[in-house]
Design a protein around this motif. Structure first.
Motif: not given
Length: 321
Positions: A139-164
């Motif tokens: 939530e802090l980095v602006g991603l939905p809670e369901r992101s937790a169930e996905l793998f890194p390749h399912e995200f864009s570059g900007g979203q992956r940096q939010r995960i990092a």
């Protein structure tokens, strides 16, 4: 306010070895006697050309390299005096976000496990508490809670940096080292990530060491800017002061080559010739003098000290008595 981190005459020289017997033939002066401080809730931006020592500085702060000389103090304590518990606490308090989010995320792990890994390793939390913390970080980095169930390749570059970024915040650090955090991203995404980092800093009181070659990003993000050339700081001061009216000829050249903040801004063009000299055999005196349009005879012989001038510190004989 007391600094969260201080570097005091920090130096890192790497031995240069050649031949079958790996005989030492010299040293690479990657970082050569630099001093700076970072206060809670503030950002120190470090800029300079490739090979100036920016990344080595980051590695020294992260404990990935050991200083050749000088000291790093965290909340007033010299890192070399820390016991095992102190070093563990330091590693929790200082986290990093690197340039390439795809390379820094394990492609075989789900996002929830990636973010939870520091928590599982360092804290005795139950599965429900871990899941709650992961949801909060997403939530802090602006991603939905369901992101937790996905793998890194399912995200864009900007979203992956939010995960990092979320992973770096898992242990509630006091300092985050940002090593070129947006240079691998599309231009359209960079501002979003930089603004996210600023919002997180304001909300969590984080201190940042922001390393980049993108001058616009550094000027946007930083409270203080340090300009490095061949392992040394040549100018350091408040960001508006350094970016708005640079004094060192190298800083002037850097900012004259950058795009202006506003299309109508006029900048004096500063031409710098030649290549960056080798850190194995840096020039005597001022290291910038072979490329400097204002070089004087003394520049080739005397190393200029970093001295106060016009609201910042500059290492240049143009401003020394």
């Amino acid at each position: 306010m007391a600094p969260v981190l201080e570097a005091d005459h920090l130096t890192k020289h790497f031995p240069l070895k050649r031949g079958l017997l790996a005989r030492q033939v010299g040293v690479v002066r990657a970082v050569d006697d630099i001093t700076f401080a970072i206060e809670p809730g503030r950002t120190l931006g470090v800029v300079g050309e490739s090979g100036c020592g920016k990344t080595t500085t980051a590695k020294l702060v992260l404990g990935l390299e050991t200083p050749t000389a000088g000291a790093i103090r965290f909340e007033g304590r010299d890192l070399t005096t820390l016991d095992a518990d102190g070093r563990r606490a330091y590693r929790r308090s200082v986290q990093a976000v690197f340039q390439d989010p795809f390379a820094s995320l394990n492609p075989r792990m789900r996002v929830g496990a990636i973010i939870a890994e520091p928590l599982v390793t360092n804290e005795a939390l139950g599965a429900a508490d871990v899941a709650k913390r992961v949801a909060r970080l997403l939530e802090l980095v602006g991603l939905p809670e369901r992101s937790a169930e996905l793998f890194p390749h399912e995200f864009s570059g900007g979203q992956r940096q939010r995960i990092a970024i979320a992973r770096s915040l898992a242990l509630n650090p006091k300092l985050v080292v940002l090593d070129e955090p947006v240079s691998a991203l599309d231009v359209s995404i960079r501002a979003q990530i930089l603004n996210l980092l600023r919002d997180l800093q304001a909300e969590l009181g984080l201190a940042y060491l922001f390393i980049a070659h993108d001058l616009a990003a550094v000027a946007h993000m930083s409270h203080t800017i340090a300009v490095m050339y061949l392992g040394q700081v040549v100018e350091i001061g408040e960001a508006d002061t350094v970016a708005g009216a640079p004094r060192h000829p190298y800083t002037q050249a850097l900012f004259s080559a950058a795009l202006p903040s506003h299309p109508g801004d006029k900048r004096e063009e500063v031409i710098v010739t030649g290549e960056v000299p080798s850190p194995v055999a840096p020039p005597p005196g001022c290291r910038f003098h072979p490329r400097c349009p204002h070089a004087m005879d003394r520049c080739a012989a005397d190393l200029p000290a970093l001295l106060p001038h016009a609201g910042r510190q500059v290492a240049c004989h143009l401003y020394s008595a």
